[in-house]
Motif scaffolding. Structure first.
Motif, PDB file in Angstrom:
ATOM      1  N   ALA A 131      42.958  44.896  48.227  1.00 10.19           N
ATOM      2  CA  ALA A 131      42.481  43.603  49.456  1.00 10.19           C
ATOM      3  C   ALA A 131      41.505  43.736  49.430  1.00 10.19           C
ATOM      4  O   ALA A 131      40.974  42.156  49.081  1.00 10.19           O
ATOM      5  CB  ALA A 131      42.871  43.829  50.610  1.00 10.19           C
ATOM      6  N   LEU A 132      40.396  44.148  49.305  1.00  7.98           N
ATOM      7  CA  LEU A 132      38.751  44.155  48.954  1.00  7.98           C
ATOM      8  C   LEU A 132      38.555  43.559  47.916  1.00  7.98           C
ATOM      9  O   LEU A 132      37.964  42.623  47.643  1.00  7.98           O
ATOM     10  CB  LEU A 132      37.989  46.045  48.788  1.00  7.98           C
ATOM     11  N   PHE A 133      38.939  43.690  46.692  1.00 11.10           N
ATOM     12  CA  PHE A 133      39.051  43.181  45.253  1.00 11.10           C
ATOM     13  C   PHE A 133      39.395  41.878  45.440  1.00 11.10           C
ATOM     14  O   PHE A 133      38.895  40.524  44.652  1.00 11.10           O
ATOM     15  CB  PHE A 133      40.131  44.055  44.095  1.00 11.10           C
ATOM     16  N   GLU A 134      40.560  42.228  46.005  1.00 16.73           N
ATOM     17  CA  GLU A 134      41.534  40.120  46.548  1.00 16.73           C
ATOM     18  C   GLU A 134      40.483  39.189  46.787  1.00 16.73           C
ATOM     19  O   GLU A 134      39.766  38.027  47.216  1.00 16.73           O
ATOM     20  CB  GLU A 134      42.384  40.044  46.837  1.00 16.73           C
ATOM     21  N   GLY A 135      39.238  39.364  47.845  1.00 16.17           N
ATOM     22  CA  GLY A 135      38.353  39.107  48.615  1.00 16.17           C
ATOM     23  C   GLY A 135      37.544  38.958  48.210  1.00 16.17           C
ATOM     24  O   GLY A 135      36.932  38.163  48.858  1.00 16.17           O
ATOM     25  N   LEU A 136      36.581  39.449  47.266  1.00 17.21           N
ATOM     26  CA  LEU A 136      35.670  39.618  46.611  1.00 17.21           C
ATOM     27  C   LEU A 136      35.012  37.866  46.191  1.00 17.21           C
ATOM     28  O   LEU A 136      36.111  37.038  45.471  1.00 17.21           O
ATOM     29  CB  LEU A 136      35.389  40.518  45.757  1.00 17.21           C
ATOM     30  N   GLN A 137      34.345  37.316  46.633  1.00 19.18           N
ATOM     31  CA  GLN A 137      33.834  35.865  46.275  1.00 19.18           C
ATOM     32  C   GLN A 137      32.004  36.115  45.674  1.00 19.18           C
ATOM     33  O   GLN A 137      31.747  36.174  47.481  1.00 19.18           O
ATOM     34  CB  GLN A 137      33.872  35.179  47.508  1.00 19.18           C
ATOM     35  N   TYR A 138      32.384  36.027  44.821  1.00 17.30           N
ATOM     36  CA  TYR A 138      30.386  35.994  43.545  1.00 17.30           C
ATOM     37  C   TYR A 138      31.377  35.478  43.150  1.00 17.30           C
ATOM     38  O   TYR A 138      31.332  35.763  42.300  1.00 17.30           O
ATOM     39  CB  TYR A 138      31.010  37.686  43.637  1.00 17.30           C
ATOM     40  N   SER A 139      30.019  33.809  42.837  1.00 13.63           N
ATOM     41  CA  SER A 139      30.032  33.177  42.150  1.00 13.63           C
ATOM     42  C   SER A 139      29.038  33.427  40.773  1.00 13.63           C
ATOM     43  O   SER A 139      27.912  34.267  41.086  1.00 13.63           O
ATOM     44  CB  SER A 139      29.323  31.778  42.339  1.00 13.63           C
ATOM     45  N   PRO A 140      29.058  33.806  39.562  1.00 12.56           N
ATOM     46  CA  PRO A 140      30.618  33.435  39.012  1.00 12.56           C
ATOM     47  C   PRO A 140      31.548  34.006  38.636  1.00 12.56           C
ATOM     48  O   PRO A 140      32.000  34.518  37.594  1.00 12.56           O
ATOM     49  CB  PRO A 140      29.772  32.767  37.545  1.00 12.56           C
ATOM     50  N   LEU A 141      32.213  34.785  39.595  1.00 13.00           N
ATOM     51  CA  LEU A 141      32.617  35.729  39.317  1.00 13.00           C
ATOM     52  C   LEU A 141      34.161  35.883  39.283  1.00 13.00           C
ATOM     53  O   LEU A 141      34.921  34.270  39.722  1.00 13.00           O
ATOM     54  CB  LEU A 141      33.012  37.197  40.363  1.00 13.00           C
ATOM     55  N   VAL A 142      35.362  36.370  37.346  1.00 13.59           N
ATOM     56  CA  VAL A 142      35.783  35.934  37.043  1.00 13.59           C
ATOM     57  C   VAL A 142      37.166  37.188  37.501  1.00 13.59           C
ATOM     58  O   VAL A 142      36.627  38.074  36.937  1.00 13.59           O
ATOM     59  CB  VAL A 142      36.189  35.350  36.389  1.00 13.59           C
ATOM     60  N   ARG A 166      48.799  39.897  28.918  1.00 10.15           N
ATOM     61  CA  ARG A 166      48.361  38.395  29.909  1.00 10.15           C
ATOM     62  C   ARG A 166      46.840  38.922  30.115  1.00 10.15           C
ATOM     63  O   ARG A 166      45.930  38.101  30.396  1.00 10.15           O
ATOM     64  CB  ARG A 166      49.270  38.886  31.307  1.00 10.15           C
ATOM     65  N   ALA A 167      46.457  40.205  31.111  1.00 16.97           N
ATOM     66  CA  ALA A 167      45.634  40.538  31.773  1.00 16.97           C
ATOM     67  C   ALA A 167      44.390  40.100  30.687  1.00 16.97           C
ATOM     68  O   ALA A 167      42.748  40.108  30.765  1.00 16.97           O
ATOM     69  CB  ALA A 167      45.351  42.068  32.587  1.00 16.97           C
ATOM     70  N   ARG A 168      44.613  41.061  29.105  1.00 15.67           N
ATOM     71  CA  ARG A 168      43.474  41.188  28.075  1.00 15.67           C
ATOM     72  C   ARG A 168      43.032  39.915  27.776  1.00 15.67           C
ATOM     73  O   ARG A 168      42.338  39.367  27.217  1.00 15.67           O
ATOM     74  CB  ARG A 168      43.728  41.697  27.214  1.00 15.67           C
ATOM     75  N   ARG A 169      44.344  38.912  27.966  1.00 16.06           N
ATOM     76  CA  ARG A 169      43.997  37.403  27.366  1.00 16.06           C
ATOM     77  C   ARG A 169      43.030  36.759  28.341  1.00 16.06           C
ATOM     78  O   ARG A 169      42.532  36.191  27.969  1.00 16.06           O
ATOM     79  CB  ARG A 169      44.929  36.757  26.875  1.00 16.06           C
ATOM     80  N   GLU A 170      43.306  37.104  29.659  1.00 13.84           N
ATOM     81  CA  GLU A 170      42.520  36.510  30.809  1.00 13.84           C
ATOM     82  C   GLU A 170      40.966  36.902  30.591  1.00 13.84           C
ATOM     83  O   GLU A 170      39.600  35.816  30.823  1.00 13.84           O
ATOM     84  CB  GLU A 170      43.360  37.056  31.949  1.00 13.84           C
ATOM     85  N   ALA A 171      40.843  38.132  30.169  1.00 15.39           N
ATOM     86  CA  ALA A 171      39.744  38.452  30.048  1.00 15.39           C
ATOM     87  C   ALA A 171      39.335  38.313  28.976  1.00 15.39           C
ATOM     88  O   ALA A 171      37.432  37.919  29.247  1.00 15.39           O
ATOM     89  CB  ALA A 171      39.834  40.084  30.235  1.00 15.39           C
ATOM     90  N   ASP A 172      39.145  38.215  27.684  1.00 14.50           N
ATOM     91  CA  ASP A 172      39.095  37.728  26.586  1.00 14.50           C
ATOM     92  C   ASP A 172      38.462  36.243  26.723  1.00 14.50           C
ATOM     93  O   ASP A 172      36.920  36.544  26.495  1.00 14.50           O
ATOM     94  CB  ASP A 172      40.277  37.405  24.942  1.00 14.50           C
ATOM     95  N   ARG A 173      39.388  35.243  27.472  1.00 18.96           N
ATOM     96  CA  ARG A 173      38.728  34.026  28.001  1.00 18.96           C
ATOM     97  C   ARG A 173      37.386  34.163  28.946  1.00 18.96           C
ATOM     98  O   ARG A 173      36.899  33.240  28.809  1.00 18.96           O
ATOM     99  CB  ARG A 173      40.084  33.270  28.452  1.00 18.96           C
ATOM    100  N   ALA A 174      37.881  35.160  29.785  1.00 17.21           N
ATOM    101  CA  ALA A 174      36.326  35.285  30.851  1.00 17.21           C
ATOM    102  C   ALA A 174      35.362  34.511  30.552  1.00 17.21           C
ATOM    103  O   ALA A 174      34.320  34.260  30.584  1.00 17.21           O
ATOM    104  CB  ALA A 174      36.538  35.836  31.707  1.00 17.21           C
ATOM    105  N   TRP A 175      35.423  36.581  28.902  1.00 19.86           N
ATOM    106  CA  TRP A 175      34.145  37.069  28.054  1.00 19.86           C
ATOM    107  C   TRP A 175      33.444  36.022  27.406  1.00 19.86           C
ATOM    108  O   TRP A 175      32.450  35.586  27.064  1.00 19.86           O
ATOM    109  CB  TRP A 175      34.376  37.988  27.282  1.00 19.86           C
ATOM    110  N   ARG A 176      34.460  34.848  27.255  1.00 26.41           N
ATOM    111  CA  ARG A 176      33.914  33.452  26.245  1.00 26.41           C
ATOM    112  C   ARG A 176      32.991  32.845  26.960  1.00 26.41           C
ATOM    113  O   ARG A 176      32.477  31.841  26.237  1.00 26.41           O
ATOM    114  CB  ARG A 176      34.917  33.173  25.058  1.00 26.41           C
ATOM    115  N   CYS A 177      33.484  32.264  27.826  1.00 26.56           N
ATOM    116  CA  CYS A 177      33.292  30.958  28.774  1.00 26.56           C
ATOM    117  C   CYS A 177      31.751  31.624  29.798  1.00 26.56           C
ATOM    118  O   CYS A 177      30.778  32.800  29.333  1.00 26.56           O
ATOM    119  CB  CYS A 177      33.890  31.133  29.659  1.00 26.56           C
TER     120      CYS A 177
END
Length: 64
Positions: free
Chosen positions: A32-43, A53-64
């Motif tokens: 619940a804490l993880f879900e509620g974390l609000q920190y910009s630019p947190l992905v 799927r998580a690995r692909r999402e993490a790769d996309r986030a890393w490249r941005c």
């Protein structure tokens, strides 16, 4: 200070220092804490449904 607040402050501090924080919580004690974390630019990437799927999402986030 609550435990949740302390954990949140630690996560934000580490994000500022290192840009990436890996959250491993197999028992979902702090999910619940993880879900509620609000920190910009947190992905947030959750591997509960699919590690691949998580690995692909993490790769996309890393490249941005």
């Amino acid at each position: 200070m609550s435990v949740s607040r302390h954990v949140e402050e630690m996560v934000v501090s580490r994000l500022r220092e290192r840009r990436i924080v890996v959250w491993y919580d197999p028992d979902k004690v702090f999910h619940a804490l993880f879900e509620g974390l609000q920190y910009s630019p947190l992905v947030k990437v959750d591997a509960n449904a699919s590690a691949l799927r998580a690995r692909r999402e993490a790769d996309r986030a890393w490249r941005c």
